[in-house]
Enzyme design. Structure first.
Site, short mmCIF file in Angstrom:
data_model
loop_
_atom_site.label_atom_id
_atom_site.label_comp_id
_atom_site.label_asym_id
_atom_site.label_seq_id
_atom_site.Cartn_x
_atom_site.Cartn_y
_atom_site.Cartn_z
N GLU A 533 0.89 -1.31 -0.04
CA GLU A 533 -0.08 0.09 -0.09
C GLU A 533 0.86 1.29 -0.05
O GLU A 533 0.49 2.43 0.20
CB GLU A 533 -0.94 -0.03 1.21
CG GLU A 533 -0.43 -0.26 2.52
CD GLU A 533 -1.48 -0.41 3.64
OE1 GLU A 533 -2.41 -0.32 3.39
OE2 GLU A 533 -0.97 -1.02 4.69
N ASN A 556 -6.67 1.82 -0.70
CA ASN A 556 -6.89 3.38 0.07
C ASN A 556 -5.57 4.01 0.25
O ASN A 556 -5.56 5.03 -0.10
CB ASN A 556 -7.66 3.06 1.51
CG ASN A 556 -9.08 2.33 1.30
OD1 ASN A 556 -9.60 2.48 0.16
ND2 ASN A 556 -9.43 1.83 2.27
N ASP A 557 -4.71 3.30 0.68
CA ASP A 557 -3.46 3.84 1.32
C ASP A 557 -2.67 4.15 -0.07
O ASP A 557 -1.88 5.07 -0.22
CB ASP A 557 -2.81 3.16 2.18
CG ASP A 557 -3.16 3.57 3.70
OD1 ASP A 557 -3.33 4.61 4.01
OD2 ASP A 557 -3.34 2.40 4.52
N CYS A 604 -7.89 -5.40 -1.28
CA CYS A 604 -8.96 -4.76 -0.47
C CYS A 604 -8.96 -3.19 -0.62
O CYS A 604 -8.49 -2.77 -1.57
CB CYS A 604 -8.83 -5.14 1.04
SG CYS A 604 -6.91 -4.68 1.68
C1 PEP Z 1 -6.28 0.18 2.38
O1 PEP Z 1 -5.15 0.77 2.97
O2 PEP Z 1 -6.42 0.05 1.38
C2 PEP Z 1 -6.63 -0.73 3.43
C3 PEP Z 1 -7.36 -1.99 3.17
O3 PEP Z 1 -6.52 -0.65 4.76
P1 PEP Z 1 -7.16 0.62 5.39
O4 PEP Z 1 -8.09 1.26 4.91
O5 PEP Z 1 -7.47 0.02 6.68
O6 PEP Z 1 -5.73 1.55 5.79
MG MG Z 2 -4.25 0.67 4.63
#
Ligand code: PEP
Ligand code: MG
Length: 691
Positions: A533, A556-557, A604
């Site tokens: 990430e 997301n990150d 994810c």
């Molecule tokens: C992400 O970064 O996409 C992730 C799944 O973890 P989080 O959203 O908890 O940082």
């Molecule tokens: Mg993350």
């Protein structure tokens, strides 16, 4: 004993200013003076403003006034007299303004979880930290009470100064409210109860003030009279002031006793986790972005939410009527009767719409060309475990374990964690669960250090925190290894920057494995994966792959760090472009590396929950996705209707683009022509607004 019944005649009932006057008059007498509602027998002490306000005596309420003591008759007369004079209300014109119908106000934000809710505002004042609970030793209880009294004195001095300024600058009519605040502050109902709580629960003063404050607020949310209920905001203010003076910061998490729409400037995920979800109907916040943890949790819980409203919080008062329309990304404060009528109809319709997305098939989905794609669940809270089965997930693809820690500084013991992980292993079924080591720090607000970081997203977050706090990490690793005996569990390391982080984490796991073996404690080995990430992990993915059993792509990150855009900051949300070609290239390269090396890669992050994005992910070769459980049926029905080779053609074109705008245009045009029935225009990225 002297007593008389009377009827409240003032238009606003026994509101704060009237109550403050009553306390002033009653306090001049020795006798005990009580007021009792004749309709429900609720009783209040005439010398306590909180007690009077809790009567919620609106106009027309019948009260029995009873005075008992050496000067009971003059005391009763003085009180009756005050009622007869309608509390010497000084400025009837202003009163008129206060009650005039409030104007309907609309505010645009970002709808992050579907639904339309009509409800009442409950303001949660933001604070930078949670109130912690500490156990106070007997010998220190007196000191704790003194600390509380000192905070009361400091709050009083502040309020007196504020009142004086308000009087000078705004006039007496506006300053009266601070009289009420001062009376709240020194009301025995508050101070005595807090001190009692300190002693009885051997709790620190912050905790006791929070518990008592929440109790008072929850009583307030039940008051039927709209104007009187609004005074809940004043109690909230006073409690916040006290907490701020005790801790330097603080905020409240009311125990809710009726359905409420939580309005806040910002909400920490831990706050949402602590709310009584039986009574929270929706959330509206000034801050937040699509992938902020606040939004993720709200979606996971299926809570209708509109976030990123910028300066909405200050316009609200506790008790205001509000409509939260997440479909349109809009909130409407003090809606007119016409607006409510319209929405009452839509609110019902939205339940019907929601049921289309209900549970259905289970296990992996097979695309038109026969490719099998695993659909797993992201889980943050144990309350979501049940949803994993309900929505037919292939186990848990991401358990964000840090959400088990509901307060900063409050770490769970190895045994407590073991209980949760075991429950997870048993719930997840044969597909198992992937537990992420604590992703502490960053925007989640779980930082355990006292020293705030200047740039927490780039700070001591995730595995960095674990490696610097080995005791915490070792306890978690042991709990996971022990729970793995009860079902297939995997462990994933968050936010690795390179293979160095992986090796250090794996060494700790190996040591704890050996220790458990030596101690004869039941356990099982787990596979170990790395979250990809951060751009440096993408660029060195091949080296990392040599050391792990699987990759987990945190989109997301990956967007946040690739584009240098804070995922929780609504001011830069226009730059948070999930479909930026740089992000797509990072994902595509990582998936390719995993394929070459022969390890699974689970995608994810919020991207994997969104149908249009999912098609691109599959087009880049993703066959393992993890998402908010409630969104699984929708992703399933999308993927069942597409052909991966077609998706790959579109993805290839997108990877060659220069900007997110270009990618989005391709998606709009191609998806519309290839899958017109799967993607109605609303399911595709919106066209940018010019200017
Ligand atoms: C992400 O970064 O996409 C992730 C799944 O973890 P989080 O959203 O908890 O940082
Ligand atoms: Mg993350």
């Amino acid at each position: 004993m002297a007593e008389r019944t009377l009827r409240v005649t003032g238009r606003l009932g026994l509101h704060a200013r009237a109550a403050a006057n009553l306390v002033r008059v009653a306090s001049k007498f020795q006798s005990n003076i009580t007021l009792k509602r004749l309709d429900n027998s609720v009783e209040g002490d005439a010398k306590s403003i909180l007690s009077i306000l809790m009567l919620a005596a609106s106009r027309g309420t019948e009260l029995l006034v009873v005075a008992v003591g050496s000067d009971e008759q003059p005391a009763l007369d003085a009180v009756l007299n005050l009622f007869a004079r309608d509390f010497d209300e000084p400025e009837p014109v202003k009163t008129e303004q206060t009650v005039k119908a409030k104007e309907e106000t609309r505010c645009k934000g970002l709808g992050v979880c579907e639904g339309v809710v009509i409800g009442r505002v409950l303001r949660l004042q933001d604070g930078t930290r949670d109130v912690y609970r500490a156990e106070i030793e007997d010998k220190d209880l007196e000191r704790e009470r003194r600390r509380f009294r000192a905070a009361v004195r400091l709050s009083r001095r502040q309020l007196e100064a504020i009142k004086e300024r308000a009087e000078n600058e705004l006039g007496r009519g506006h300053a009266y409210i601070f009289d009420a605040h001062l009376l709240f502050l020194e009301d025995a109902k508050l101070t005595r109860d807090v001190e009692d709580c300190i002693v009885k629960e051997r709790a620190n003063a912050e905790w006791a003030a929070k518990v008592v404050g929440d109790r008072l607020l929850s009583i307030y949310t039940q008051i039927n009279d709209e104007y009187l209920r609004e005074r809940g905001s004043d109690i909230e203010d006073v409690i916040q002031r006290l907490l701020a003076n005790l801790t330097g910061e603080g905020r409240s998490h009311p125990k809710l006793s009726e359905d409420a729409v939580i309005v806040a400037q910002d909400l920490l995920p831990s706050t949402i986790a602590e709310l009584d979800l039986n009574h929270v109907r929706a959330i509206a916040t000034d801050a937040g972005g699509w992938t902020s943890h606040m939004a993720i949790i709200a979606r996971g819980l299926g809570l209708t939410s509109v976030i990123g409203l910028r300066d909405f919080y200050h316009r609200t008062r506790t008790g205001d009527q509000i409509i939260v329309d997440a479909q349109r990304g809009e909130v409407i404060l003090n809606p007119s009767a016409g607006t409510i009528g319209h929405y009452e109809f839509t609110a019902q319709a939205s339940y019907v719409f929601a049921s289309v997305d209900g549970p259905g098939e289970r296990g992996p989905v097979v695309t038109q060309d026969g490719v099998s794609i695993a659909l797993r669940a992201n889980v943050e809270l144990p309350t979501e475990f049940e949803a994993v089965r309900r929505f037919g997930a292939c186990g848990v693809g991401l358990f964000r374990s840090e959400f088990l820690l509901s307060r900063p500084g409050l770490l769970l013991s190895e045994n407590e964690q073991f209980g949760s992980y075991r429950a997870l292993a048993e719930t997840a079924g044969p597909d198992g669960a992937i537990i992420r080591l604590f992703d502490l720090g960053g925007e989640t607000g779980y930082e355990l250090s006292d020293r705030p970081e200047k740039n927490p997203a780039l700070g001591l977050r995730a595995i960095r925190f674990g490696l610097k706090n080995e005791k915490v990490m070792r306890a978690q690793v042991r709990a996971i290894l022990r729970a793995a005996k009860f079902g297939p569990l995997r462990l994933v390391i968050p936010m690795v920057a390179d293979v160095g982080d992986v090796k250090r984490a794996k060494k700790i796991v190996a040591e704890e494995l050996a220790a458990l073996q030596q101690e004869g404690v039941e356990h099982a080995e787990t596979k170990i994966g790395a979250m990809i990430e951060v751009p440096s992990a993408v660029l060195t993915a091949r080296k990392i792959a040599a050391e792990v059993d699987f990759f987990e792509l945190g989109t997301n990150d990956l967007v946040q760090y690739t584009l240098a855009v804070d995922r929780g900051n609504d001011a830069v949300s226009d730059w948070f472009r999930t479909l930026h070609p740089a992000v797509l290239l990072g994902i595509s390269q990582t998936l390719e590396t995993a394929r070459d090396v022969g390890i699974p890669a689970i995608v994810c992050g919020e991207m994997a929950s969104t149908p249009a994005y999912v098609v691109l992910l599959v087009g880049m070769g993703a066959v393992d996705l993890s998402m908010t459980p409630a969104l699984i049926p929708r992703v399933r029905s999308t993927l069942a209707r597409i052909d991966t080779s077609e998706a790959a053609e579109v993805a290839q074109r997108c990877l060659g683009c220069a900007t997110a705008d270009e990618v989005e245009e391709i998606v709009r045009v191609e998806f519309k022509s290839r899958w017109p029935d799967v993607f109605p225009p609303k399911a595709l990225p919106a066209r940018p607004v010019e200017g």
